[in-house]
Design an enzyme around this catalytic site. Structure first.
Site, PDB file in Angstrom:
ATOM      1  N   GLY A  57      -6.632 -31.918  58.817  1.00  0.00           N
ATOM      2  CA  GLY A  57      -6.391 -32.539  57.526  1.00  0.00           C
ATOM      3  C   GLY A  57      -5.114 -32.133  56.835  1.00  0.00           C
ATOM      4  N   THR A  58      -4.256 -31.339  57.493  1.00  0.00           N
ATOM      5  CA  THR A  58      -3.022 -30.897  56.842  1.00  0.00           C
ATOM      6  C   THR A  58      -1.885 -31.900  56.992  1.00  0.00           C
ATOM      7  OG1 THR A  58      -2.577 -29.591  58.837  1.00  0.00           O
ATOM      8  CG2 THR A  58      -3.532 -28.440  56.951  1.00  0.00           C
ATOM      9  N   GLY A  59      -2.091 -32.989  57.729  1.00  0.00           N
ATOM     10  CA  GLY A  59      -1.090 -34.050  57.780  1.00  0.00           C
ATOM     11  C   GLY A  59      -0.238 -34.062  59.022  1.00  0.00           C
TER      12      GLY A  59
ATOM     13  N   THR B  98      -0.668 -35.755  61.962  1.00  0.00           N
ATOM     14  CA  THR B  98      -0.462 -37.122  62.462  1.00  0.00           C
ATOM     15  C   THR B  98       0.403 -37.933  61.506  1.00  0.00           C
ATOM     16  OG1 THR B  98      -2.634 -37.024  63.545  1.00  0.00           O
ATOM     17  CG2 THR B  98      -1.650 -39.193  63.253  1.00  0.00           C
TER      18      THR B  98
ATOM     19  N   GLU C 255     -29.688 -17.542  41.106  1.00  0.00           N
ATOM     20  CA  GLU C 255     -28.337 -17.984  40.757  1.00  0.00           C
ATOM     21  C   GLU C 255     -27.778 -17.179  39.589  1.00  0.00           C
ATOM     22  OE1 GLU C 255     -26.702 -19.863  42.660  1.00  0.00           O
ATOM     23  OE2 GLU C 255     -28.416 -20.365  43.924  1.00  0.00           O
TER      24      GLU C 255
END
EC number: 3.4.24.-
Length: 639
Positions: A224-226, A228, A443
């Site tokens: 997903g870091t670009g 392509t 929580e």
């Protein structure tokens, strides 16, 4: 632009219309049946008894005997023996299965012309019957082969024997539609690749000073870091033909197909040089040779050897640049990474805050934004997001806006979209009162430790609304990216992880399975502190890695452990010691702030979700109990 619209693959063979073929087969069967009956004389169907009566009356002029079938004609003066009295020149009937010895005598007595035909089919019919099964078998084989080729070649590209054709997508000059302006947040990578673009545009300027174009450039980065997108931008800037293929497209069930496709792909790129050849996910074919389950002779290694040979075979005048992308550079074959093949490695990191803001600006160009949208604030809240994550965030916000029938995407939509991506979608799960109280205290333990520990990431919000696979979430929002982690930060991080379980323990006197994920993450973090980062005084400045690689990633079948059993015992003891010390300190911290814990849990049961401002307001209104009374309350609560 859409890849599918811009790609211009080689023309595919026209698909076979199997409906037409089926109609042809049915027509052939009909013709065979019709021709088989064509020799029989047409006429009215009568019973055998009626036939014998007409024969006795002398009305039969001619008969044709063909097995059990009898056909013939009447005398012109006669008539068809039917109740309706209709005249007919011909008739047909079927003899009974038993022999009738009087029939031939009666035919001779009445002077009937007798003609006999053999029951065996004609010569041409025998030929058809003998050849037709073979045609059907060959047709079936051809059909199965054709379907297999369609699946492997993406629609039958290359004809019946086109397995060696590379299913590569070709983008024409000027049809890419992506430039460096469309890629934000990777300025260092763009700077490295701009040299390649300049060389492809003006090679003479570089050749004048003796520079040679790099044969290969490896784009390395997380998913997903670009990678392509950046490769397409290089082709768009250079204005040269761009060939794109995935590493998995080389491997098929037939031996030698991968190597043949590599040759075909490089041949096509060389014919249109200067050009760019992009291999996505090259680790699927470029893993280290001689390892893994396949041994040294599997199809993947033949494909890799062919790639290495093709990259060595470039001539000086062949301006073909090979771009490859991977998120696993550690499994690639060393021969693939040496200079002369992939000369340059370009690393794409996750974007920082400024880069994330630029990426958001690119992805929101065509999105109508409301006046309250602050992209800098969105970028600050999306630490750790990749370029693809940010694009997904913008799209999710737009989808939520469309669902709400709004015309502009506002800040609330961005916040909801981020919560959906980071925390998970809300689940319509109704918790009982006891379980809701348990989750609230769990929580609250996480939230209170995150608020109290000085090195922990700042608290952002806490919720007991079930999301994803969790019954509740406590979100921390780091103010900035951390590239190196201190020992104090990691210990406080462990304290936050264990805070929920400790809160259950001091409140209810028991623990539940809800802390399974927390314990797993805490144990893994403590192991890395001891084994990889040298944060144990007993172990010292040493690293002991226990391989977690899988065989299919291209590593050895077995990797020996590089430390003794005694060292392994010390490592386990140190991990247990770190977790025990953190647990004890966190328990003391929650005991000292028990009133805050109870107040936060009570407010959380009522409101279900609290942000940082609301949590701090609750804590300001709490007065801690004296230590003696507080301990008594804890003992009472523990039972």
């Amino acid at each position: 632009m859409d890849n599918e619209k811009q790609a211009s693959p080689p023309p595919a063979a026209p698909p076979l219309n199997w409906r037409y073929l089926l109609w042809i087969i049915l027509l052939g069967i009909f013709l065979i049946s019709w021709l088989g009956n064509a020799g029989r004389q047409a006429g009215d169907e009568i019973t055998y008894t009626e036939f014998k009566q007409a024969l006795h009356q002398g009305k039969i002029a001619k008969v044709t005997l063909e097995g059990q079938h009898i056909s013939g004609t009447y005398h012109e003066a006669g008539g068809n023996i039917q109740p309706e009295g209709k005249d007919s020149k011909g008739f047909s009937t079927t003899r009974p299965p038993f022999d009738d010895p009087e029939l031939m005598k009666l035919l001779e007595q009445k002077g009937v012309v007798v003609q006999a035909k053999s029951e065996e089919p004609s010569l041409w019919m025998q030929a058809i019957i003998g050849i037709l099964p073979w045609f059907l078998i060959l047709g079936l084989i051809f059909y199965v082969s054709y379907r297999m080729q369609q699946r492997m070649m993406g629609g039958g590209r290359g004809g019946p024997f086109g397995f060696g054709k590379a299913p590569v997508k070709r983008f024409r000059e000027g049809s890419i539609g992506v430039t460096f302006e469309d890629v934000a947040g990777v300025e260092n990578a763009k700077r490295d690749l701009r040299e390649i673009v300049d060389y492809l545009k003006e090679p003479g300027q570089f050749k004048a000073v003796g520079a040679k174009i790099p044969k290969g450039i490896l784009l390395v980065g997380r998913p997903g870091t670009g990678k392509t997108l950046l490769a397409r931008a290089v082709a768009g800037e250079a204005g040269v033909p761009f060939y794109s293929i995935s590493g998995s497209d080389f491997i098929e069930m037939f031996v030698g197909v991968g190597a043949a496709r590599v040759r075909d792909m490089f041949k096509a790129a060389k014919e249109e040089a200067p050009s760019i050849l992009f291999i996505d996910e090259i680790d699927s074919v470029g893993r280290a040779r001689g390892t893994g389950l396949g041994g040294g002779h599997d199809e993947r290694e033949q494909t890799l050897n062919q790639i290495l040979g093709e990259m060595d075979g470039f001539a000086a005048h062949e301006n073909v640049v090979v771009l490859a992308a991977t998120n696993r550079p550690d499994v690639l074959d060393p021969a693939l990474l040496r200079p002369g093949r992939f000369d340059r490695k370009v690393v794409l990191d996750l974007p920082d805050k400024k880069a994330r803001q630029r990426v958001l600006e690119v992805h929101t160009k065509n999105v109508p934004l409301a006046a309250d949208v602050d992209l800098e604030r969105v970028a600050r809240r999306t630490v750790g997001f990749s370029g693809a994550d940010l694009a997904n965030l913008v799209n999710e916000a737009a989808l939520l806006t469309g669902r709400e029938r709004k015309k502009e995407v506002d800040m609330d939509m961005f916040n909801l979209a981020r919560d959906k991506i980071v925390l998970g979608a809300k689940r319509e799960t109704i918790l009982g009162e006891e379980e809701k109280k348990l989750v609230a205290y769990h929580e609250s333990g996480h939230a209170l430790t995150a608020w109290l520990l000085p090195e922990a990431d700042p608290l952002h919000q806490v919720s007991i609304i079930p999301r994803g696979m969790a019954l509740g979430v406590t979100e921390q929002a780091p103010e900035e990216e951390r590239h190196s982690l201190s020992r104090a930060y990691l210990l406080d991080r462990l304290g936050v992880m264990l805070g929920g379980r400790i809160s259950e323990k001091i409140t209810f006197g028991d623990v539940t399975s809800g802390a399974e994920s927390d314990l797993k993450q805490a144990t893994q973090l403590a192991r890395r502190m001891v084994c990889q980062w040298g944060m144990s005084d007993k172990i010292g400045a040493a690293a002991f890695s226990r391989s977690e690689e899988h065989v299919f990633l291209g590593r050895e079948l077995s990797q020996p452990r590089d430390f003794s059993e005694q060292t392994a015992q010390i490592i386990d003891d140190e991990i247990r010691r770190i977790l025990s010390e953190v647990e004890r300190k966190t328990e003391n911290l929650l005991q000292e702030n028990r009133a805050k814990l109870d107040a936060l849990a009570k407010a959380l049961i009522e409101a279900e979700t609290l942000n940082l401002v609301e949590v701090e307001k609750i804590f300001k209104n709490v007065k801690e109990l004296p230590q003696e009374g507080h301990n008594e309350a804890v003992a009472t609560g523990a039972g």
